[in-house]
Design a protein around this motif. Sequence first.
Motif, PDB file in Angstrom:
ATOM      1  N   ALA A  45      52.315  40.749  53.088  1.00 26.27           N
ATOM      2  CA  ALA A  45      51.598  39.859  52.175  1.00 26.27           C
ATOM      3  C   ALA A  45      51.834  40.293  50.728  1.00 26.27           C
ATOM      4  CB  ALA A  45      50.105  39.904  52.491  1.00 26.27           C
ATOM      5  N   PRO A  46      51.663  39.369  49.789  1.00 23.70           N
ATOM      6  CA  PRO A  46      51.790  39.753  48.381  1.00 23.70           C
ATOM      7  C   PRO A  46      50.610  40.630  47.962  1.00 23.70           C
ATOM      8  CG  PRO A  46      51.134  37.444  48.552  1.00 23.70           C
ATOM      9  CD  PRO A  46      51.408  37.932  49.954  1.00 23.70           C
ATOM     10  N   PRO A  47      50.742  41.350  46.867  1.00 22.67           N
ATOM     11  CA  PRO A  47      49.643  42.205  46.387  1.00 22.67           C
ATOM     12  C   PRO A  47      48.374  41.389  46.136  1.00 22.67           C
ATOM     13  CG  PRO A  47      51.655  42.658  45.169  1.00 22.67           C
ATOM     14  CD  PRO A  47      51.916  41.439  45.995  1.00 22.67           C
ATOM     15  N   PRO A  48      47.211  42.034  46.214  1.00 27.90           N
ATOM     16  CA  PRO A  48      45.949  41.318  46.025  1.00 27.90           C
ATOM     17  C   PRO A  48      45.760  40.815  44.595  1.00 27.90           C
ATOM     18  CG  PRO A  48      45.562  43.673  46.122  1.00 27.90           C
ATOM     19  CD  PRO A  48      47.008  43.458  46.452  1.00 27.90           C
ATOM     20  N   ILE A  49      44.942  39.803  44.483  1.00 26.46           N
ATOM     21  CA  ILE A  49      44.599  39.248  43.174  1.00 26.46           C
ATOM     22  C   ILE A  49      43.219  39.775  42.795  1.00 26.46           C
ATOM     23  CG2 ILE A  49      44.119  37.123  41.908  1.00 26.46           C
ATOM     24  CD1 ILE A  49      45.938  35.691  43.992  1.00 26.46           C
ATOM     25  N   PHE A  50      43.114  40.491  41.695  1.00 23.47           N
ATOM     26  CA  PHE A  50      41.808  40.960  41.237  1.00 23.47           C
ATOM     27  C   PHE A  50      41.617  40.822  39.733  1.00 23.47           C
ATOM     28  CE2 PHE A  50      44.453  44.718  42.064  1.00 23.47           C
ATOM     29  CZ  PHE A  50      44.591  45.214  40.779  1.00 23.47           C
ATOM     30  N   VAL A  51      42.621  40.323  39.022  1.00 21.31           N
ATOM     31  CA  VAL A  51      42.444  40.046  37.600  1.00 21.31           C
ATOM     32  C   VAL A  51      41.904  38.632  37.446  1.00 21.31           C
ATOM     33  CG1 VAL A  51      44.238  41.660  36.869  1.00 21.31           C
ATOM     34  CG2 VAL A  51      44.828  39.273  37.260  1.00 21.31           C
ATOM     35  N   SER A  52      41.097  38.415  36.426  1.00 16.80           N
ATOM     36  CA  SER A  52      40.566  37.073  36.197  1.00 16.80           C
ATOM     37  C   SER A  52      41.409  36.307  35.181  1.00 16.80           C
ATOM     38  CB  SER A  52      39.105  37.132  35.749  1.00 16.80           C
ATOM     39  OG  SER A  52      38.992  37.890  34.565  1.00 16.80           O
ATOM     40  N   GLU A  53      42.225  37.036  34.410  1.00 17.37           N
ATOM     41  CA  GLU A  53      43.125  36.418  33.443  1.00 17.37           C
ATOM     42  C   GLU A  53      44.456  37.164  33.495  1.00 17.37           C
ATOM     43  OE1 GLU A  53      41.361  35.612  29.560  1.00 17.37           O
ATOM     44  OE2 GLU A  53      39.405  36.084  30.432  1.00 17.37           O
TER      45      GLU A  53
END
Length: 146
Positions: A45-53
Amino acid sequence: MEYKAADQSWPGDFVTNFMFVATMQLRTPYCILERHGETYWDRSAPPPIFVSEEWQGIWVPQTEFSDRMVPFSTMASEIGPVPTYGSDFHRFLLSIRQLAEGIDDPDERCEAILQECLREPWSEIVEKLGGAEKISDRFSGDVKKA
């Protein structure tokens, strides 16, 4: 934020993992700064998303040769180039953001940040950012946490 590959898959077998690189600025939230240097190894899987911008940071592909470049690796920051790993500026940002996000009262927050900026280990960094009062003033209003 997802890695910007066209199909969001790992870009070839030569990529061994991804490393998260946070944007080294006073406006970057603590929860993003503390993940700087984190690695991701799951090829399914691709790396996780944890940034909001998107400006807050990016996952950077790493190869088996990436570790060899560590001693020479630098990145852009609000004060100019800093080491990618273990920078004093990163530690300073973590200290300031922890105070900025942890103290609700604006006057108390600014005073705490001012006092932190006056500590000896940060003198060169504080000077590059325009002084302790200027840094403290940047946190006089609402502080975005993520």
